[in-house]
Design a protein around this motif. Structure first.
Motif, PDB file in Angstrom:
ATOM      1  N   VAL A 117      20.325 106.765  72.322  1.00  0.00           N
ATOM      2  CA  VAL A 117      19.363 107.830  72.029  1.00  0.00           C
ATOM      3  C   VAL A 117      18.106 107.498  72.811  1.00  0.00           C
ATOM      4  O   VAL A 117      17.530 106.410  72.657  1.00  0.00           O
ATOM      5  CB  VAL A 117      19.056 107.949  70.528  1.00  0.00           C
ATOM      6  N   PHE A 118      17.696 108.432  73.652  1.00  0.00           N
ATOM      7  CA  PHE A 118      16.562 108.262  74.556  1.00  0.00           C
ATOM      8  C   PHE A 118      15.439 109.156  74.042  1.00  0.00           C
ATOM      9  O   PHE A 118      15.637 110.348  73.813  1.00  0.00           O
ATOM     10  CB  PHE A 118      16.992 108.673  75.970  1.00  0.00           C
ATOM     11  N   MET A 119      14.225 108.577  73.845  1.00  0.00           N
ATOM     12  CA  MET A 119      13.146 109.322  73.201  1.00  0.00           C
ATOM     13  C   MET A 119      11.828 109.022  73.915  1.00  0.00           C
ATOM     14  O   MET A 119      11.128 108.065  73.576  1.00  0.00           O
ATOM     15  CB  MET A 119      13.083 108.937  71.724  1.00  0.00           C
ATOM     16  N   LYS A 157      15.371  98.714  80.660  1.00  0.00           N
ATOM     17  CA  LYS A 157      16.200  98.783  79.453  1.00  0.00           C
ATOM     18  C   LYS A 157      17.561  99.424  79.710  1.00  0.00           C
ATOM     19  O   LYS A 157      18.538  99.124  79.006  1.00  0.00           O
ATOM     20  CB  LYS A 157      15.473  99.575  78.357  1.00  0.00           C
ATOM     21  N   LEU A 158      17.648 100.298  80.712  1.00  0.00           N
ATOM     22  CA  LEU A 158      18.903 101.008  80.962  1.00  0.00           C
ATOM     23  C   LEU A 158      19.747 100.380  82.067  1.00  0.00           C
ATOM     24  O   LEU A 158      20.943 100.666  82.162  1.00  0.00           O
ATOM     25  CB  LEU A 158      18.618 102.474  81.322  1.00  0.00           C
ATOM     26  N   SER A 159      19.129  99.571  82.898  1.00  0.00           N
ATOM     27  CA  SER A 159      19.874  99.005  84.024  1.00  0.00           C
ATOM     28  C   SER A 159      20.967  98.067  83.521  1.00  0.00           C
ATOM     29  O   SER A 159      20.790  97.341  82.544  1.00  0.00           O
ATOM     30  CB  SER A 159      18.930  98.243  84.957  1.00  0.00           C
ATOM     31  N   GLY A 160      22.082  98.113  84.196  1.00  0.00           N
ATOM     32  CA  GLY A 160      23.201  97.247  83.851  1.00  0.00           C
ATOM     33  C   GLY A 160      24.104  97.772  82.760  1.00  0.00           C
ATOM     34  O   GLY A 160      25.139  97.164  82.472  1.00  0.00           O
ATOM     35  N   LEU A 161      23.747  98.902  82.135  1.00  0.00           N
ATOM     36  CA  LEU A 161      24.592  99.462  81.087  1.00  0.00           C
ATOM     37  C   LEU A 161      25.740 100.273  81.684  1.00  0.00           C
ATOM     38  O   LEU A 161      25.627 100.819  82.782  1.00  0.00           O
ATOM     39  CB  LEU A 161      23.764 100.356  80.151  1.00  0.00           C
ATOM     40  N   ASP A 162      26.813 100.366  80.953  1.00  0.00           N
ATOM     41  CA  ASP A 162      27.997 101.114  81.368  1.00  0.00           C
ATOM     42  C   ASP A 162      27.637 102.593  81.549  1.00  0.00           C
ATOM     43  O   ASP A 162      27.130 103.240  80.629  1.00  0.00           O
ATOM     44  CB  ASP A 162      29.075 100.963  80.296  1.00  0.00           C
ATOM     45  N   ARG A 163      27.897 103.128  82.729  1.00  0.00           N
ATOM     46  CA  ARG A 163      27.531 104.524  83.034  1.00  0.00           C
ATOM     47  C   ARG A 163      28.386 105.550  82.301  1.00  0.00           C
ATOM     48  O   ARG A 163      28.082 106.733  82.298  1.00  0.00           O
ATOM     49  CB  ARG A 163      27.640 104.783  84.546  1.00  0.00           C
ATOM     50  N   SER A 164      29.461 105.086  81.663  1.00  0.00           N
ATOM     51  CA  SER A 164      30.305 106.023  80.917  1.00  0.00           C
ATOM     52  C   SER A 164      29.752 106.289  79.514  1.00  0.00           C
ATOM     53  O   SER A 164      30.307 107.106  78.772  1.00  0.00           O
ATOM     54  CB  SER A 164      31.734 105.483  80.801  1.00  0.00           C
ATOM     55  N   LYS A 165      28.656 105.624  79.152  1.00  0.00           N
ATOM     56  CA  LYS A 165      28.070 105.809  77.827  1.00  0.00           C
ATOM     57  C   LYS A 165      27.429 107.191  77.702  1.00  0.00           C
ATOM     58  O   LYS A 165      26.927 107.751  78.688  1.00  0.00           O
ATOM     59  CB  LYS A 165      27.015 104.732  77.558  1.00  0.00           C
ATOM     60  N   ILE A 166      27.441 107.732  76.484  1.00  0.00           N
ATOM     61  CA  ILE A 166      26.817 109.031  76.197  1.00  0.00           C
ATOM     62  C   ILE A 166      25.355 108.795  75.847  1.00  0.00           C
ATOM     63  O   ILE A 166      25.041 108.043  74.915  1.00  0.00           O
ATOM     64  CB  ILE A 166      27.529 109.744  75.042  1.00  0.00           C
ATOM     65  N   LEU A 167      24.465 109.429  76.600  1.00  0.00           N
ATOM     66  CA  LEU A 167      23.025 109.318  76.362  1.00  0.00           C
ATOM     67  C   LEU A 167      22.499 110.670  75.905  1.00  0.00           C
ATOM     68  O   LEU A 167      22.640 111.676  76.608  1.00  0.00           O
ATOM     69  CB  LEU A 167      22.310 108.863  77.637  1.00  0.00           C
ATOM     70  N   VAL A 168      21.897 110.706  74.718  1.00  0.00           N
ATOM     71  CA  VAL A 168      21.294 111.922  74.186  1.00  0.00           C
ATOM     72  C   VAL A 168      19.779 111.811  74.337  1.00  0.00           C
ATOM     73  O   VAL A 168      19.157 110.904  73.765  1.00  0.00           O
ATOM     74  CB  VAL A 168      21.670 112.144  72.708  1.00  0.00           C
ATOM     75  N   ASP A 169      19.214 112.706  75.133  1.00  0.00           N
ATOM     76  CA  ASP A 169      17.779 112.712  75.423  1.00  0.00           C
ATOM     77  C   ASP A 169      17.095 113.655  74.432  1.00  0.00           C
ATOM     78  O   ASP A 169      17.154 114.879  74.577  1.00  0.00           O
ATOM     79  CB  ASP A 169      17.559 113.165  76.865  1.00  0.00           C
ATOM     80  N   ILE A 170      16.439 113.094  73.419  1.00  0.00           N
ATOM     81  CA  ILE A 170      15.810 113.877  72.365  1.00  0.00           C
ATOM     82  C   ILE A 170      14.421 114.331  72.816  1.00  0.00           C
ATOM     83  O   ILE A 170      13.596 113.510  73.221  1.00  0.00           O
ATOM     84  CB  ILE A 170      15.698 113.037  71.065  1.00  0.00           C
ATOM     85  N   GLY A 171      14.175 115.639  72.724  1.00  0.00           N
ATOM     86  CA  GLY A 171      12.907 116.180  73.208  1.00  0.00           C
ATOM     87  C   GLY A 171      12.801 116.001  74.711  1.00  0.00           C
ATOM     88  O   GLY A 171      11.779 115.566  75.237  1.00  0.00           O
ATOM     89  N   ALA A 172      13.875 116.362  75.409  1.00  0.00           N
ATOM     90  CA  ALA A 172      14.021 116.046  76.832  1.00  0.00           C
ATOM     91  C   ALA A 172      12.942 116.661  77.709  1.00  0.00           C
ATOM     92  O   ALA A 172      12.556 116.081  78.727  1.00  0.00           O
ATOM     93  CB  ALA A 172      15.397 116.507  77.316  1.00  0.00           C
ATOM     94  N   GLY A 173      12.437 117.854  77.326  1.00  0.00           N
ATOM     95  CA  GLY A 173      11.472 118.526  78.190  1.00  0.00           C
ATOM     96  C   GLY A 173      12.049 118.724  79.579  1.00  0.00           C
ATOM     97  O   GLY A 173      13.239 119.029  79.741  1.00  0.00           O
ATOM     98  N   PRO A 174      11.248 118.520  80.622  1.00  0.00           N
ATOM     99  CA  PRO A 174      11.749 118.693  81.991  1.00  0.00           C
ATOM    100  C   PRO A 174      12.501 117.480  82.523  1.00  0.00           C
ATOM    101  O   PRO A 174      12.684 117.347  83.734  1.00  0.00           O
ATOM    102  CB  PRO A 174      10.467 118.940  82.794  1.00  0.00           C
ATOM    103  N   SER A 175      12.954 116.595  81.638  1.00  0.00           N
ATOM    104  CA  SER A 175      13.755 115.419  82.028  1.00  0.00           C
ATOM    105  C   SER A 175      13.052 114.608  83.118  1.00  0.00           C
ATOM    106  O   SER A 175      13.565 114.415  84.219  1.00  0.00           O
ATOM    107  CB  SER A 175      15.149 115.856  82.501  1.00  0.00           C
ATOM    108  N   ARG A 176      11.875 114.114  82.782  1.00  0.00           N
ATOM    109  CA  ARG A 176      11.031 113.419  83.749  1.00  0.00           C
ATOM    110  C   ARG A 176      11.686 112.163  84.319  1.00  0.00           C
ATOM    111  O   ARG A 176      11.367 111.748  85.431  1.00  0.00           O
ATOM    112  CB  ARG A 176       9.703 113.039  83.103  1.00  0.00           C
TER     113      ARG A 176
END
Length: 286
Positions: free
Chosen positions: A144-146, A84-103
Motif C-alpha cells: 500500500v503506497f500512500m 524503500k521500493l528498490s529490490g522488491l519483486d516487480r510482480s507484487k500488487i501495489l495499491v496507490d491510495i490517493g494517487a492523484g496524478p501519480s507523481r
C-alpha cells in the motif's frame, strides 16, 4: 471508445455495500450477492461519483515526470520511495491510495499498479471515497503506497486500518506526510503529524514493526519558507499598489536570495532533525 478493465483488476475488488465478489457485466462490475452495480468508464470503475478538484488549476498541464520543476521536498520524497521500493519483486500488487496524478509513477508502475482516488486522474483505475469502506478484498495486495494522503482526509486512522486489512501477511505500507509546510490543496487539507503520532497510528493498528524517518534537510525547509514568505509579501495589496513599496520588495527579495546563495554551503551543515523537518516517511509491515 469505451475501455474494459485491466486484467486482474476485478479479482481484487469487492462490493462496498455487502463485501461480496464482483463480476464484469455489460459496462458494470456487478455484485453476485446484492446485485449492486458499479459503472466502468474509460477503463475505470466508479464506486463513487468523481469529486471536483479545487483548485483544478493546480493540475492543469501538469507533468509529474518533469524533474526540472520538482522542489527539494519532491526530490527527497522520490529518494525515500526509491530506497524503500528498490529490490522488491516487480510482480507484487501495489495499491496507490490517493494517487492523484501519480507523481512517482517511475517507481510505482514498475509493479502491478492500481491507482485509487476520488478523481479520475490519468493512471487512476478505481474511483472511490477513501473515507468509506474501500472496494478491495481482504489481503489482496502486497504494497500500500500512500504519498501525502493522511493530511487530506478527516479520518486518517481509518486509512491505516483499511491499509492493514487489504495487505497480505508480510505486506508493506509505505508513505510520507508533510510537517512544516503551508496549507495546500484546500479545502482538503486537515492535519499535520509528528513522528510520535505516526508511530502511535501504526502501533494502534497492530502492525508488527515500523520505521518513521524525517525527510528533507533543514536548509531545504529554510529555503522553502523563505520562498513562500516573499511570495506572500509580494501579493500584499499595499505593496503591489505602492511603487516605493514594490521597489523595497525587489531590494529585499534580491538581498535575501544573495545572502542565501552566499551562505548555502554553510547553512547545509545543519544536521537533519526529527523536530525541524519538512515531513516524515513511514514504512511498516503487516
Amino acid at each position: 471508445m469505451a475501455m474494459g478493465l485491466e486484467e486482474g483488476l476485478a479479482e481484487v475488488l469487492r462490493c462496498i455495500k455487502c463485501g461480496h465478489f464482483l463480476k464484469e457485466d455489460a459496462g458494470f462490475l456487478r455484485c453476485e450477492l446484492c446485485s449492486s452495480g458499479y459503472s466502468i468508464r474509460d477503463g475505470r470503475v466508479f464506486f463513487c461519483e468523481a469529486v471536483k478538484i479545487v483548485p483544478e488549476s493546480e493540475f492543469a498541464n501538469f507533468n509529474p515526470t518533469d524533474e526540472k520543476r520538482w522542489t527539494n521536498w519532491r526530490r527527497s520524497n522520490y529518494a525515500y520511495f526509491n530506497e524503500k521500493l528498490s529490490g522488491l519483486d516487480r510482480s507484487k500488487i501495489l495499491v496507490d491510495i490517493g494517487a492523484g496524478p501519480s507523481r512517482f509513477r517511475r517507481l510505482t508502475t514498475l509493479f502491478k499498479y492500481i491507482g485509487v482516488d476520488f478523481y479520475p486522474h490519468e493512471l487512476v483505475r478505481v474511483v472511490a471515497d477513501l473515507t468509506q469502506a474501500w472496494p478491495f478484498k481482504d489481503g489482496c495486495c502486497d504494497i500500500v503506497f500512500m504519498s501525502n494522503v493522511l493530511e487530506h482526509v478527516p479520518n486518517p486512522g481509518f486509512l491505516i486500518q483499511e491499509s492493514r486489512r487489504i495487505l497480505k501477511a508480510g505486506g508493506m505500507l509505505v508513505g510520507k506526510v508533510p510537517f512544516l509546510v503551508k496549507v495546500h490543496q484546500g479545502p482538503y487539507d486537515f492535519y499535520r503529524y509528528t513522528n510520535f503520532m505516526l508511530e502511535r497510528f501504526l502501533a494502534e493498528n497492530s502492525f508488527r514493526t515500523w520505521k518513521v524517518e524525517s525527510l528533507g534537510r533543514p536548509i531545504d525547509l529554510y529555503e522553502a519558507v523563505q520562498r513562500v514568505f516573499f511570495r506572500r509579501l509580494f501579493n500584499t495589496h499595499s505593496i503591489k499598489a505602492n511603487p516605493w513599496s514594490r521597489f523595497k520588495f525587489r531590494i529585499a527579495d534580491r538581498l535575501a536570495r544573495l545572502i542565501f546563495q552566499s551562505f548555502r554551503s554553510f547553512y547545509a551543515l545543519a544536521e537533519p532533525s526529527d523536530n525541524f523537518t519538512e515531513g516524515y516517511g513511514f514504512q511498516t509491515w503487516k
